[in-house]
Scaffold this motif. Structure first.
Motif, PDB file in Angstrom:
ATOM      1  N   THR A  44      -6.522  13.687  14.422  1.00  0.00           N
ATOM      2  CA  THR A  44      -6.609  12.566  15.352  1.00  0.00           C
ATOM      3  C   THR A  44      -5.306  11.789  15.379  1.00  0.00           C
ATOM      4  OG1 THR A  44      -8.065  10.765  16.029  1.00  0.00           O
ATOM      5  CG2 THR A  44      -7.428  10.795  13.719  1.00  0.00           C
ATOM      6  N   GLU A  45      -5.173  10.911  16.368  1.00  0.00           N
ATOM      7  CA  GLU A  45      -3.973  10.096  16.504  1.00  0.00           C
ATOM      8  C   GLU A  45      -4.195   8.736  15.862  1.00  0.00           C
ATOM      9  OE1 GLU A  45      -1.332  10.960  19.982  1.00  0.00           O
ATOM     10  OE2 GLU A  45      -3.269  11.202  20.975  1.00  0.00           O
ATOM     11  N   ALA A  46      -3.126   8.208  15.299  1.00  0.00           N
ATOM     12  CA  ALA A  46      -3.198   6.956  14.550  1.00  0.00           C
ATOM     13  C   ALA A  46      -3.002   5.753  15.473  1.00  0.00           C
ATOM     14  CB  ALA A  46      -2.135   6.939  13.462  1.00  0.00           C
ATOM     15  N   TYR A  47      -3.844   4.744  15.258  1.00  0.00           N
ATOM     16  CA  TYR A  47      -3.694   3.443  15.890  1.00  0.00           C
ATOM     17  C   TYR A  47      -3.538   2.439  14.758  1.00  0.00           C
ATOM     18  CZ  TYR A  47      -5.247  -0.778  18.527  1.00  0.00           C
ATOM     19  OH  TYR A  47      -5.348  -2.035  19.095  1.00  0.00           O
ATOM     20  N   VAL A  48      -2.304   1.980  14.543  1.00  0.00           N
ATOM     21  CA  VAL A  48      -1.984   1.072  13.447  1.00  0.00           C
ATOM     22  C   VAL A  48      -1.927  -0.353  13.979  1.00  0.00           C
ATOM     23  CG1 VAL A  48      -0.249   0.417  11.735  1.00  0.00           C
ATOM     24  CG2 VAL A  48      -0.758   2.834  12.123  1.00  0.00           C
ATOM     25  N   ASN A  49      -2.652  -1.262  13.341  1.00  0.00           N
ATOM     26  CA  ASN A  49      -2.697  -2.657  13.762  1.00  0.00           C
ATOM     27  C   ASN A  49      -1.773  -3.488  12.878  1.00  0.00           C
ATOM     28  OD1 ASN A  49      -5.402  -4.012  15.494  1.00  0.00           O
ATOM     29  ND2 ASN A  49      -3.644  -5.227  14.892  1.00  0.00           N
TER      30      ASN A  49
ATOM     31  N   GLY B 263       0.789  -1.218   0.000  1.00  0.00           N
ATOM     32  CA  GLY B 263       0.000   0.000   0.000  1.00  0.00           C
ATOM     33  C   GLY B 263       0.824   1.273   0.000  1.00  0.00           C
ATOM     34  N   ILE B 264       2.036   1.236  -0.534  1.00  0.00           N
ATOM     35  CA  ILE B 264       2.853   2.446  -0.667  1.00  0.00           C
ATOM     36  C   ILE B 264       3.313   2.569  -2.119  1.00  0.00           C
ATOM     37  CG2 ILE B 264       3.619   2.403   1.740  1.00  0.00           C
ATOM     38  CD1 ILE B 264       6.294   1.240   0.773  1.00  0.00           C
TER      39      ILE B 264
ATOM     40  N   VAL C 164       7.056   0.367  11.619  1.00  0.00           N
ATOM     41  CA  VAL C 164       7.255   1.389  12.658  1.00  0.00           C
ATOM     42  C   VAL C 164       8.348   2.360  12.220  1.00  0.00           C
ATOM     43  CG1 VAL C 164       7.947   1.798  15.044  1.00  0.00           C
ATOM     44  CG2 VAL C 164       6.474  -0.150  14.502  1.00  0.00           C
ATOM     45  N   GLU C 165       9.446   1.827  11.707  1.00  0.00           N
ATOM     46  CA  GLU C 165      10.562   2.674  11.263  1.00  0.00           C
ATOM     47  C   GLU C 165      10.146   3.556  10.092  1.00  0.00           C
ATOM     48  OE1 GLU C 165      14.841   2.067   8.980  1.00  0.00           O
ATOM     49  OE2 GLU C 165      14.154   0.491  10.355  1.00  0.00           O
ATOM     50  N   TYR C 166       9.426   3.003   9.136  1.00  0.00           N
ATOM     51  CA  TYR C 166       8.989   3.746   7.954  1.00  0.00           C
ATOM     52  C   TYR C 166       8.154   4.956   8.360  1.00  0.00           C
ATOM     53  CZ  TYR C 166       6.760   4.522   3.356  1.00  0.00           C
ATOM     54  OH  TYR C 166       6.307   5.071   2.171  1.00  0.00           O
ATOM     55  N   LEU C 167       7.278   4.770   9.318  1.00  0.00           N
ATOM     56  CA  LEU C 167       6.364   5.841   9.709  1.00  0.00           C
ATOM     57  C   LEU C 167       7.004   6.871  10.627  1.00  0.00           C
ATOM     58  CD1 LEU C 167       3.159   3.720  10.205  1.00  0.00           C
ATOM     59  CD2 LEU C 167       3.208   5.844   8.924  1.00  0.00           C
ATOM     60  N   THR C 168       7.938   6.464  11.482  1.00  0.00           N
ATOM     61  CA  THR C 168       8.306   7.334  12.607  1.00  0.00           C
ATOM     62  C   THR C 168       9.771   7.736  12.689  1.00  0.00           C
ATOM     63  OG1 THR C 168       8.694   5.458  14.123  1.00  0.00           O
ATOM     64  CG2 THR C 168       6.438   6.313  13.975  1.00  0.00           C
ATOM     65  N   ARG C 169      10.640   7.243  11.800  1.00  0.00           N
ATOM     66  CA  ARG C 169      12.065   7.556  11.946  1.00  0.00           C
ATOM     67  C   ARG C 169      12.461   8.737  11.061  1.00  0.00           C
ATOM     68  NH1 ARG C 169      16.288   4.913  14.409  1.00  0.00           N
ATOM     69  NH2 ARG C 169      18.355   5.477  13.641  1.00  0.00           N
ATOM     70  N   ASP C 170      13.354   9.578  11.593  1.00  0.00           N
ATOM     71  CA  ASP C 170      13.758  10.814  10.914  1.00  0.00           C
ATOM     72  C   ASP C 170      15.276  10.868  10.766  1.00  0.00           C
ATOM     73  OD1 ASP C 170      13.809  13.331   9.790  1.00  0.00           O
ATOM     74  OD2 ASP C 170      13.616  14.384  11.699  1.00  0.00           O
ATOM     75  N   ASP C 171      15.816  10.098   9.841  1.00  0.00           N
ATOM     76  CA  ASP C 171      17.237  10.224   9.498  1.00  0.00           C
ATOM     77  C   ASP C 171      17.419   9.551   8.144  1.00  0.00           C
ATOM     78  OD1 ASP C 171      17.125   7.511  10.104  1.00  0.00           O
ATOM     79  OD2 ASP C 171      18.440   7.624  11.842  1.00  0.00           O
TER      80      ASP C 171
ATOM     81  N   HIS D 106      -5.318   1.057  -3.057  1.00  0.00           N
ATOM     82  CA  HIS D 106      -5.202   2.495  -3.334  1.00  0.00           C
ATOM     83  C   HIS D 106      -5.214   3.319  -2.053  1.00  0.00           C
ATOM     84  CE1 HIS D 106      -6.516   2.459  -7.852  1.00  0.00           C
ATOM     85  NE2 HIS D 106      -5.415   1.765  -7.610  1.00  0.00           N
ATOM     86  N   PHE D 107      -5.807   2.772  -1.002  1.00  0.00           N
ATOM     87  CA  PHE D 107      -5.770   3.433   0.305  1.00  0.00           C
ATOM     88  C   PHE D 107      -4.772   2.669   1.162  1.00  0.00           C
ATOM     89  CE2 PHE D 107      -6.982   4.498   4.611  1.00  0.00           C
ATOM     90  CZ  PHE D 107      -7.405   5.816   4.532  1.00  0.00           C
ATOM     91  N   GLY D 108      -3.613   3.286   1.399  1.00  0.00           N
ATOM     92  CA  GLY D 108      -2.554   2.638   2.162  1.00  0.00           C
ATOM     93  C   GLY D 108      -2.028   3.548   3.259  1.00  0.00           C
ATOM     94  N   THR D 109      -0.776   3.332   3.604  1.00  0.00           N
ATOM     95  CA  THR D 109      -0.183   4.027   4.753  1.00  0.00           C
ATOM     96  C   THR D 109      -0.235   5.541   4.612  1.00  0.00           C
ATOM     97  OG1 THR D 109       1.273   2.174   5.314  1.00  0.00           O
ATOM     98  CG2 THR D 109       1.952   4.363   6.048  1.00  0.00           C
ATOM     99  N   HIS D 110       0.176   6.075   3.468  1.00  0.00           N
ATOM    100  CA  HIS D 110       0.209   7.526   3.298  1.00  0.00           C
ATOM    101  C   HIS D 110      -1.196   8.105   3.298  1.00  0.00           C
ATOM    102  CE1 HIS D 110       4.543   8.237   2.176  1.00  0.00           C
ATOM    103  NE2 HIS D 110       4.466   6.905   2.184  1.00  0.00           N
ATOM    104  N   GLU D 111      -2.137   7.412   2.680  1.00  0.00           N
ATOM    105  CA  GLU D 111      -3.514   7.900   2.657  1.00  0.00           C
ATOM    106  C   GLU D 111      -4.122   7.875   4.063  1.00  0.00           C
ATOM    107  OE1 GLU D 111      -2.252   6.831  -1.311  1.00  0.00           O
ATOM    108  OE2 GLU D 111      -2.292   5.624   0.515  1.00  0.00           O
ATOM    109  N   PHE D 112      -3.817   6.818   4.823  1.00  0.00           N
ATOM    110  CA  PHE D 112      -4.342   6.756   6.188  1.00  0.00           C
ATOM    111  C   PHE D 112      -3.777   7.873   7.044  1.00  0.00           C
ATOM    112  CE2 PHE D 112      -3.685   5.163  10.598  1.00  0.00           C
ATOM    113  CZ  PHE D 112      -5.011   5.222  11.005  1.00  0.00           C
TER     114      PHE D 112
END
Length: 505
Positions: free
Chosen positions: A122-127, A84-85, A142-149, A107-113
């Motif tokens: 709102t805050e995301a709850y990813v299952n 979904g990316i 987790v790394e894809y969504l939240t890491r900054d480097d 067509h609705f994946g991580t970036h769309e969510f």
């Protein structure tokens, strides 16, 4: 006939904070929840923002929606996030074998969510996927969504158009592992949950709350095994790594005959009362899980999450039965009112709940019909109750209430809870009689109070619902209250939900 009930609220006895996340929501790739619900696509004639339906966003923002769970549900344990990316036209299609056996476009994946969460505020709850996925797959998500480097997953995210990481606080470790999530034993799943938690890392400022998939209804043994394993894992410093942990459970309401067996809009008085008895039995289930958790975790380090709850009726005739589209009546709204009273009473342990589901599925907030949008009676309960979010629970007791018989036991006809914040209080009342109004006399103790607003949600029949032709059959209306002899008097119509807002002196 007018029934009578007595209650007391100690306005100066302040209890636990009612987490706003108790008013959470759930969006699964199921039926028309995502596609033809949230997602209409950028080329749709329906007003949208980057493919996300604008009127749904506006309606949910009015609820102060605190979190949204995605992508499932059972779908989560068949979902592989890399599908979904990237460019939508290049994403692989998959079969959604859980729900309708239809083809999922991805067509609705991580970036769309995450775009949806940003629009909702709102805050995301990813299952995550435990059933058919891997530890590495969830760790990299987790790394894809939240890491900054310049890590591999952060670099991949940037290649897909998002420079900055997102904040994603809530992560589910699988879903219903006792069923569609793998048919696992509690012992095996508990060890798997501990293994997955080991490889889910906090990146930068993002702090994970890991939610282990818990019991079905009153399976207290599942909770015992799971919480014991999680608490023992603290000795291995897992708790030091993830100080915010939770376990979940699911509870669906019906008449007692089972889910998906009776109609949403056609029911007898007996079926109505049986439904309310099943909804009130939710308190027994919560109390049991809390007792088990208290025995292993007296310090309250692991919280309880009910991340699927609501009514489950037959799909509406003429719709795909695998899409779980059902109408939403006054009966459903009263089920919600009862549940929230229970959530408020157990705010010490319950940190989150998620109604199933948000749009076009089961006990939905919103139904869509082409370009028309319908707010359900349950939506209005959420809106009327939103003042409880992050308030402090008040000592509120129904001392004497009328009752009837349902499912072989006594069913009290009045439910109540109350909370306070910022010099105000909010009282919620649910009255269940199908025929009679009820005068509720509430002794307000501890400080002075005056009513600033009172509203009631009701209709001529408990079977009444909103639809695209008449979207406002059921909506909140002003309610007259009075003070007599120092008591607040609220007269509730049959089968109704009410809120009373107070300014405290």
């Amino acid at each position: 006939m007018t029934l009578s009930a007595r209650a007391v609220i100690d306005l100066d006895v302040v209890g636990d904070r009612i987490s706003r996340h108790i008013y959470g929501h759930f969006a699964e790739h199921l039926g028309r929840c995502i596609y033809d619900g949230f997602w209409v696509g950028e080329n749709s004639s329906i007003p949208n923002i980057r493919g996300i339906r604008t009127d749904i966003v506006d309606a949910l923002r009015a609820l102060d929606i605190p979190n949204l769970r995605w992508p499932g549900g059972c779908f989560a344990d068949t979902y592989h996030w890399r599908d979904g990316i990237g460019p939508r036209e290049q994403r692989p299609k998959i079969a959604n074998t859980n729900w309708g056996d239809v083809v999922e476009s991805n067509h609705f994946g991580t970036h769309e969510f995450m775009d949806l969460c940003d629009l909702l505020g709102t805050e995301a709850y990813v299952n995550g996927n435990v059933g058919s996925g891997t530890v590495q797959e969830m760790s990299e998500w987790v790394e894809y969504l939240t890491r900054d480097d310049d890590s591999p997953m952060a670099r991949l995210r940037r290649e897909n158009g998002r420079d900055e990481p997102w904040r994603v606080p809530f992560w589910g470790i699988g879903n219903e592992p006792w069923g569609c999530g793998g048919n696992l034993s509690p012992e095996f799943y508990a060890e798997e949950a501990r293994r997955y938690a080991t490889y889910c890392h906090d990146h930068g400022e993002n702090r994970l709350t890991l939610i282990a998939a818990g019991a079905n209804e009153d399976d207290f043994e599942w909770t015992r095994v799971l919480v014991k394993t999680l608490v023992e894992s603290h000795a291995a410093n897992l708790y030091d790594k993830h100080p915010y942990q939770a376990i979940s459970f699911h509870y669906y309401t019906h008449t007692g005959s089972g889910i998906n067996r009776e109609d949403a809009t056609t029911f007898t008085d007996e079926q109505f009362y049986d439904t309310m008895a099943y909804a009130r039995d939710f308190e027994r289930v919560v109390r049991g899980h809390v007792a088990v958790m208290d025995s292993y975790d007296p310090e309250n380090r692991v919280s309880l999450v009910c991340d699927e709850w609501g009514t489950w009726w037959n799909a509406e005739k003429g719709t795909n039965p695998g899409f779980l589209f059902q109408q939403n009546t006054i009966r459903d709204a009263l089920v919600a009112g009862i549940h929230f009273d229970i959530f408020h009473r157990y705010a010490r342990r319950i940190s989150m709940a998620n109604i199933a589901q948000t749009v076009n599925v089961l006990q939905a907030m919103i139904l869509t019909d082409g370009d028309k949008l319908v707010l359900t009676p349950t939506y209005h309960v959420f809106e009327m109750n939103k003042g409880h979010q992050d308030a402090r629970a008040l000592a509120a007791h129904v001392l004497d209430a009328p009752a009837t018989t349902a499912r072989g036991g006594e069913l009290p006809l009045v439910s109540m809870s109350a909370s306070t914040k910022e010099g105000a209080a909010l009282i919620s009342l649910t009255h269940l009689s199908t025929d009679d109004e009820c005068e509720v006399r509430i002794d307000l103790r501890g400080c002075g109070a005056r009513v600033t607003r009172a509203r009631v949600l009701g209709a001529d029949s408990a079977t009444t619902y909103n639809d695209a032709d008449v979207p406002d059959r059921v909506e909140p209306r002003p309610l007259t209250t009075a003070f007599e002899g120092g008591e607040l008097v609220v007269t509730m119509p049959p089968h109704s939900f009410a809120t009373v807002e107070l300014a405290l002196d």
